[in-house]
Design a protein around this motif. Structure first.
Motif, mmCIF file in Angstrom:
data_model
loop_
_atom_site.group_PDB
_atom_site.id
_atom_site.type_symbol
_atom_site.label_atom_id
_atom_site.label_comp_id
_atom_site.label_asym_id
_atom_site.label_seq_id
_atom_site.Cartn_x
_atom_site.Cartn_y
_atom_site.Cartn_z
ATOM 1 N N ARG A 1 9.429 4.913 3.008
ATOM 2 C CA ARG A 1 8.692 3.716 3.417
ATOM 3 C C ARG A 1 9.642 2.695 4.053
ATOM 4 N N ARG A 2 9.111 1.905 4.959
ATOM 5 C CA ARG A 2 9.897 0.827 5.579
ATOM 6 C C ARG A 2 9.841 -0.389 4.659
ATOM 7 N N GLU A 3 10.921 -0.636 3.947
ATOM 8 C CA GLU A 3 11.005 -1.722 2.990
ATOM 9 C C GLU A 3 12.328 -2.464 3.158
ATOM 10 N N VAL A 4 12.323 -3.740 2.852
ATOM 11 C CA VAL A 4 13.562 -4.525 2.833
ATOM 12 C C VAL A 4 14.232 -4.285 1.481
ATOM 13 N N VAL A 5 15.362 -3.606 1.491
ATOM 14 C CA VAL A 5 16.076 -3.246 0.266
ATOM 15 C C VAL A 5 17.397 -4.015 0.263
ATOM 16 N N VAL A 6 17.539 -4.948 -0.645
ATOM 17 C CA VAL A 6 18.713 -5.824 -0.646
ATOM 18 C C VAL A 6 19.336 -5.847 -2.034
ATOM 19 N N ASP A 7 20.550 -5.305 -2.144
ATOM 20 C CA ASP A 7 21.313 -5.433 -3.382
ATOM 21 C C ASP A 7 22.565 -6.257 -3.088
ATOM 22 N N THR A 8 23.483 -6.322 -4.028
ATOM 23 C CA THR A 8 24.697 -7.121 -3.853
ATOM 24 C C THR A 8 25.513 -6.651 -2.659
#
Length: 293
Positions: free
Chosen positions: A133-140
């Motif tokens: 899926r096209r998702e905004v995935v933001v970790d450190t």
């Protein structure tokens, strides 16, 4: 405003050449395997997660398998990954997946967020990496790469901001497949090259278009980032109690549990009470302490 240099092409080319061969990235990955990996990887490096993840997937290849095993076995098998409440959250999520989703991990982020213990990041990551899926995935790691490459500071702000979310959304490729690879590549670059303490800029595919490098790689000028102290903390004492319970087939008395903590008695009592409150330890009718049943 000058046009932003292309980051996607160089980063994806680098990722194609340098991505680690991890089992939760394999072609035969499952939604459950990705979900377990994402929960385990929270604040824990890949090298520590990999053997534990492999053992979990061998024992519990489906959510229903973990749900049937129960919280005690999950905490026991969690080993030394730290933050063992994550094991309890996985059991709770597994029960809901078994009972409400036909033992299949949901594919969309909104449904994933409704699972116990699954937050915005984990839901987006599973939707992207397990289901494309096209998702905004933001970790450190992503925050640090995008801050340096586009905005210019050495480190992002302590808390994830609305401005960072807008930037991450703008940078995400419109093409679904490229968006998934972008998310994984940005995380990988932050983990392997664009690290917090000793970035290897000479190996970075974005070096010639990085705003931080263009500014002369100025040092961090915000509040000092303090490493988390471990020795003598409640986390250490709690971990010792849980480890002692993992290593016994029976129960521990109160005295044994407090002694296992290695902490002064008031701190040990506080930690044992906290473990009981969090559901990581249970007390039986005879007053002994065990892992949850």
């Amino acid at each position: 405003m000058p046009e932003r240099p292309d980051l996607t092409g160089p980063l994806l080319a680098w990722f194609d050449a340098h991505a680690r061969d991890l089992p939760w990235r394999a072609a035969d990955r499952t939604g459950w395997g990705v979900l377990v990996s994402e929960v385990m990887l929270q604040q824990t490096p890949v090298a520590r997660v990999l053997p534990v993840w492999q053992e979990w997937m061998r024992r519990w290849p489906r959510p229903s398998d973990l749900a049937a095993a129960g919280p005690g076995e999950a905490v026991r098998a969690w080993g030394r990954l730290g933050y063992p409440r994550r094991a309890l959250r996985l059991v709770a999520a597994a029960e809901v997946i078994r009972d409400e989703h036909g033992d299949e991990v949901p594919a969309d982020a909104e449904t994933l967020r409704a699972l116990p213990g699954i937050g915005e990041y984990t839901a987006a990551a599973v939707a992207a990496f397990a289901f494309g899926r096209r998702e905004v995935v933001v970790d450190t790691n992503v925050r640090r790469v995008e801050a340096r490459a586009v905005s210019g500071p050495a480190l992002p702000a302590p808390s994830y901001s609305a401005a960072e979310r807008r930037l991450a959304t703008e940078l995400l490729p419109a093409d679904r497949e490229r968006s998934v690879r972008w998310n994984a590549a940005t995380m990988e670059l932050g983990a392997l090259v664009c690290t917090a303490r000793a970035p290897r800029c000479g190996e970075c595919p974005l070096q010639d278009r990085c705003a931080w490098v263009a500014a002369g790689s100025p040092p961090h000028d915000g509040p000092p980032r303090r490493g988390q102290r471990w020795e003598g903390t409640d986390r250490q004492a709690r971990g010792r109690i849980v480890q002692a319970l993992r290593e016994t087939d029976g129960t521990l008395t109160r005295e044994q549990a407090l002694a296992a903590s290695g902490a002064p008695e008031p701190q040990a009592e506080r930690c044992l009470l906290g473990l009981l409150t969090d559901g990581l330890v249970e007390q039986d009718e005879a007053g002994g302490f065990t892992l949850p049943q």
